[in-house]
Design a protein around this motif. Structure first.
Motif, PDB file in Angstrom:
ATOM      1  N   THR A  14      34.785  87.351  -1.634  1.00  0.00           N
ATOM      2  CA  THR A  14      34.417  86.397  -1.232  1.00  0.00           C
ATOM      3  C   THR A  14      35.235  85.684  -0.399  1.00  0.00           C
ATOM      4  OG1 THR A  14      33.088  85.733  -3.131  1.00  0.00           O
ATOM      5  CG2 THR A  14      33.355  83.757  -1.733  1.00  0.00           C
ATOM      6  N   VAL A  15      34.367  84.355   0.166  1.00  0.00           N
ATOM      7  CA  VAL A  15      35.633  83.899   1.706  1.00  0.00           C
ATOM      8  C   VAL A  15      34.481  82.264   1.614  1.00  0.00           C
ATOM      9  CG1 VAL A  15      36.315  83.935   4.079  1.00  0.00           C
ATOM     10  CG2 VAL A  15      36.342  85.783   3.029  1.00  0.00           C
ATOM     11  N   LEU A  16      35.459  81.156   1.416  1.00  0.00           N
ATOM     12  CA  LEU A  16      35.255  80.041   1.257  1.00  0.00           C
ATOM     13  C   LEU A  16      35.108  79.983   2.556  1.00  0.00           C
ATOM     14  CD1 LEU A  16      37.711  78.263  -1.913  1.00  0.00           C
ATOM     15  CD2 LEU A  16      35.209  79.312  -1.531  1.00  0.00           C
ATOM     16  N   ALA A  17      34.198  78.466   2.750  1.00  0.00           N
ATOM     17  CA  ALA A  17      33.890  78.616   3.909  1.00  0.00           C
ATOM     18  C   ALA A  17      34.911  77.436   4.540  1.00  0.00           C
ATOM     19  CB  ALA A  17      32.235  77.341   3.680  1.00  0.00           C
ATOM     20  N   PRO A  18      35.218  76.740   6.111  1.00  0.00           N
ATOM     21  CA  PRO A  18      36.117  76.373   6.683  1.00  0.00           C
ATOM     22  C   PRO A  18      36.165  74.899   5.776  1.00  0.00           C
ATOM     23  CG  PRO A  18      35.111  77.560   7.956  1.00  0.00           C
ATOM     24  CD  PRO A  18      34.100  77.544   6.815  1.00  0.00           C
ATOM     25  N   GLU A  19      37.619  74.326   5.759  1.00  0.00           N
ATOM     26  CA  GLU A  19      36.907  72.954   5.706  1.00  0.00           C
ATOM     27  C   GLU A  19      36.955  72.237   7.393  1.00  0.00           C
ATOM     28  OE1 GLU A  19      37.704  71.174   2.740  1.00  0.00           O
ATOM     29  OE2 GLU A  19      38.462  73.375   1.566  1.00  0.00           O
ATOM     30  N   PRO A  20      36.532  70.796   7.700  1.00  0.00           N
ATOM     31  CA  PRO A  20      36.363  70.190   8.648  1.00  0.00           C
ATOM     32  C   PRO A  20      37.234  70.031   9.082  1.00  0.00           C
ATOM     33  CG  PRO A  20      35.663  69.027   6.545  1.00  0.00           C
ATOM     34  CD  PRO A  20      36.114  70.699   5.859  1.00  0.00           C
ATOM     35  N   ALA A  21      37.562  70.048   9.971  1.00  0.00           N
ATOM     36  CA  ALA A  21      38.816  70.458  11.526  1.00  0.00           C
ATOM     37  C   ALA A  21      39.538  68.755  11.010  1.00  0.00           C
ATOM     38  CB  ALA A  21      38.609  70.320  12.716  1.00  0.00           C
ATOM     39  N   GLU A  22      38.611  67.865  10.534  1.00  0.00           N
ATOM     40  CA  GLU A  22      39.554  66.599  10.026  1.00  0.00           C
ATOM     41  C   GLU A  22      40.657  66.381   9.296  1.00  0.00           C
ATOM     42  OE1 GLU A  22      38.438  61.650  10.353  1.00  0.00           O
ATOM     43  OE2 GLU A  22      36.449  63.190  10.194  1.00  0.00           O
ATOM     44  N   ALA A  23      39.703  66.626   8.125  1.00  0.00           N
ATOM     45  CA  ALA A  23      40.430  66.873   6.979  1.00  0.00           C
ATOM     46  C   ALA A  23      41.884  68.274   6.829  1.00  0.00           C
ATOM     47  CB  ALA A  23      39.497  67.857   6.009  1.00  0.00           C
ATOM     48  N   ARG A  24      41.536  68.993   8.259  1.00  0.00           N
ATOM     49  CA  ARG A  24      42.942  70.278   8.069  1.00  0.00           C
ATOM     50  C   ARG A  24      44.319  69.327   9.103  1.00  0.00           C
ATOM     51  NH1 ARG A  24      38.538  73.799   9.339  1.00  0.00           N
ATOM     52  NH2 ARG A  24      39.507  73.677  11.750  1.00  0.00           N
TER      53      ARG A  24
END
Length: 145
Positions: A14-24
């Protein structure tokens, strides 16, 4: 791509969805703050994006005491279980460190293991250690930054 990879080479991964760019970007900036402001800056990121697992894991690592660390890591862990289930995980299979998207959850789980040990929760420490190695058999050999 987030979700489950059903390969013929063992359990699904399982690979989680990426976090929003703004959060990263906000977390990267918070981690770059001077030490005396870093914890509060990371706390602002966790509050602004409460589903951001790595923000909770990083906040746990910056905690002022063992109880705060435990609470932050546990929050990241439980939110991570929810995210894994939303990504199709059904309680078994790999969640590998090599996927950047999974690292916040794995950091939270390892932090929870460590924090449980610090407050004398030996059974929880052992459960977390076992679960971590089930999800990522290469945990002890991973490359960390």
């Amino acid at each position: 791509m987030a979700g489950i990879d059903f390969s013929s080479e063992g359990p699904p991964e399982t690979v989680l969805a990426p976090e929003p760019a703004e959060a990263r970007e906000a977390l990267a900036a918070a981690l770059g703050e001077p030490p005396e402001r870093r914890r509060d800056a990371v706390a602002d990121v966790a509050a602004g994006w409460p589903g951001y697992l790595d923000a909770w894991a990083r906040l746990g690592a910056l905690a002022r005491d063992d109880a705060e660390a435990y609470a932050c890591f546990r929050t990241g862990y439980h939110r991570g279980l929810d995210r894994l289930r939303q990504s199709g995980w059904r309680g078994s299979g790999y969640v590998r460190w090599r996927h950047e998207e999974n690292r916040g959850f794995l950091r939270a789980l390892d932090g929870l293991r460590s924090a449980a040990a610090a407050i004398g929760e030996t059974d929880e420490e052992e459960r977390c250690a076992q679960f971590l190695r089930q999800l990522e058999p290469d945990w002890d050999r991973r490359q960390t930054e």
